[in-house]
Write an enzyme that holds these catalytic residues in place. Structure first.
Site, PDB file in Angstrom:
ATOM      1  N   GLY A   3       0.806  -1.199   0.000  1.00 20.61           N
ATOM      2  CA  GLY A   3       0.000   0.000   0.000  1.00 20.61           C
ATOM      3  C   GLY A   3       0.847   1.260   0.000  1.00 20.61           C
ATOM      4  O   GLY A   3       0.418   2.293  -0.506  1.00 20.61           O
ATOM      5  N   VAL A 185       3.168  -1.906   5.097  1.00 22.67           N
ATOM      6  CA  VAL A 185       3.798  -2.858   4.177  1.00 22.67           C
ATOM      7  C   VAL A 185       2.865  -4.004   3.792  1.00 22.67           C
ATOM      8  O   VAL A 185       3.314  -5.025   3.318  1.00 22.67           O
ATOM      9  CB  VAL A 185       5.137  -3.421   4.722  1.00 22.67           C
ATOM     10  CG1 VAL A 185       6.185  -2.334   4.737  1.00 22.67           C
ATOM     11  CG2 VAL A 185       4.978  -4.035   6.096  1.00 22.67           C
ATOM     12  N   LYS A 186       1.583  -3.803   3.941  1.00 20.91           N
ATOM     13  CA  LYS A 186       0.629  -4.808   3.500  1.00 20.91           C
ATOM     14  C   LYS A 186       0.050  -4.394   2.136  1.00 20.91           C
ATOM     15  O   LYS A 186       0.362  -3.314   1.618  1.00 20.91           O
ATOM     16  CB  LYS A 186      -0.464  -4.979   4.550  1.00 20.91           C
ATOM     17  CG  LYS A 186       0.075  -5.496   5.897  1.00 20.91           C
ATOM     18  CD  LYS A 186       0.933  -6.732   5.717  1.00 20.91           C
ATOM     19  CE  LYS A 186       1.176  -7.534   6.980  1.00 20.91           C
ATOM     20  NZ  LYS A 186       1.776  -6.852   8.116  1.00 20.91           N
ATOM     21  N   THR A 187      -0.799  -5.255   1.571  1.00 20.07           N
ATOM     22  CA  THR A 187      -1.306  -5.015   0.218  1.00 20.07           C
ATOM     23  C   THR A 187      -1.974  -3.654   0.096  1.00 20.07           C
ATOM     24  O   THR A 187      -1.771  -2.939  -0.878  1.00 20.07           O
ATOM     25  CB  THR A 187      -2.272  -6.141  -0.199  1.00 20.07           C
ATOM     26  OG1 THR A 187      -1.573  -7.373  -0.045  1.00 20.07           O
ATOM     27  CG2 THR A 187      -2.727  -5.978  -1.629  1.00 20.07           C
TER      28      THR A 187
END
Ligand SMILES: *Cc1c(COP(=O)(O)O)cnc(C)c1O
Length: 396
Positions: A3, A185-187
């Protein structure tokens, strides 16, 4: 993957809606907020995306795990079966619940091996907590069948697998509850955020109450609400929810791009017989945030990981030596070292974490390299990357 790569006018607009009213709280202020309910809107859209009946947005993925454990009745002394390859937050949430993490081996899905789960079940086992690592899935249908047979709670840590599915069913919707993270740091990201999803109305009601000091959220005066249970505060602010809402609407684009980038890399690497790939139970449901592959042995894997780095192929992870994601370097866990004494230290069924032996997981992780797939690569950058990778492995 992340993201953090895509922040644009859409995010700014959603946040501006909140700034314009000054209502940063997700509950109440019905008049002042002028129709903006960012957390609620996010929950409705995430429910739609995952086809889960209910969703509750909260402050982090770790909070989501804690909420799910509490709502599913997992507490003091209960054993929870977890994988040794995960972000350490999974383990922290179990410890925070006063429960006992029990490690089972992973297999070449890089997730819990159903047979290994079966082997560590005891009369104290209350739940199984598989983690869909690095954007792809565990053999979650088999794990679900086992949990049903043994009457165990199934909670999925899908923090790294938003948008993934197995045979058309969204990851996070196989068990009683599924957990997502929206850290940077996630989708997709909310800045900080997380969510639980469930099809069970009763679990949802406990979850959203637990995450807000036990408030029952009935009626229109927060001060007069009753508090059937003790809870805690895992609330998200409207500002964070607003960012996430804009990000959620970009999921189709993100998945399409990641899948195309990953396919190009995987096609190029398939020419090398010494490389094999992570087993993916349903390729169509892979979110393609990472390309994970195996070398024949540990020394070869370490060598290639080093050479990829030297050749400028960034964002390659050799997890076996990494202190965040694999148990081998978790000295704090092995010594049960936290800021203060952990309740698990008082339990008679506290495992001896210093002497845990997971030979199959070691065997797999010592040969594994994962490459982060970025959205922002141009075609040139992707082409160069492939050239460098091919060169490193050819020489290897
Ligand atoms: C990121 C992550 C978490 C925790 O999420 P936060 O939002 O950072 O608290 C939990 N489990 C896994 C597998 C994760 O990758």
């Amino acid at each position: 993957m992340p993201g953090f790569e895509i922040f644009g006018d859409e995010e700014r607009k959603e946040v501006q809606d909140v700034l314009d009213t000054g209502v940063l709280f997700r509950y109440g202020f019905d008049q002042e907020r002028k129709g903006h309910w960012k957390a609620k809107a996010f929950e409705a859209e995430l429910s739609k995306l995952t086809e889960a009946q209910h969703c509750h947005l909260c402050s982090s993925g770790t909070a989501a795990l804690s909420i799910a454990l509490a709502a599913c009745g997992v507490g003091a002394g209960d054993e929870v079966i977890v994988p040794p390859f995960t972000f350490v937050a999974t383990i922290e949430a179990v410890l925070g619940a006063g429960a006992v993490p029990v490690f089972a081996e992973i297999d070449e899905t890089l997730c819990l091996n159903p047979d290994a789960v079966n082997a560590v079940i005891t009369p104290r086992t209350k739940a199984v907590l598989p983690v869909h690592m690095c954007g792809s899935m565990a053999g979650i249908d088999e794990i679900k069948a086992l949990c049903e047979q043994k009457q165990l709670v199934l909670i999925e840590d899908a923090c790294q697998a938003l948008g993934g599915s197995l045979n058309g069913k969204a990851l996070g919707t196989f068990g009683q509850m599924g957990c997502f993270s929206f850290d940077p740091v996630k989708t997709i990201t909310c800045g900080e955020g997380g969510a639980v999803v469930t099809d069970d109305k009763e679990l949802y009601t406990i979850a959203e109450s637990y995450a807000d000091h036990g408030h029952d959220h009935i009626g229109s005066d927060r001060g007069l609400e009753s508090h059937p249970i003790l809870g805690t505060n895992f609330r998200i602010s409207e500002l964070n929810a607003a960012v996430g809402l804009a990000q959620l609407r970009k999921m189709d684009y993100i998945l399409k791009k990641q899948r195309a980038h990953k396919k190009a890399l995987k096609d190029a690497m398939s020419q090398f017989p010494e490389i094999s790939f992570r087993r993916i139970p349903d390729e169509k449901g892979d979110t393609a945030t990472f390309l994970s592959f195996f070398l024949p042995d540990e020394s070869k894997a370490r060598k290639i990981a080093g050479e990829l780095g030297s050749a400028g192929v960034d964002a390659c992870f050799y997890w076996y030596d990494n202190n965040w994601h694999y148990i081998r370097q978790w000295d704090h866990l092995k010594k049960l070292k936290s800021a203060a004494r952990l309740s698990i230290a008082l339990l008679e069924n506290c495992p001896d974490y210093e002497n845990i032996n997971l030979p199959q997981s070691d065997q797999i992780m010592s040969r594994t390299i994962s490459m982060l797939i970025k959205l922002s690569w141009t075609e040139d950058e992707l082409g160069q990357r492939i050239e460098r990778i091919v060169e490193v492995i050819s020489k290897g």
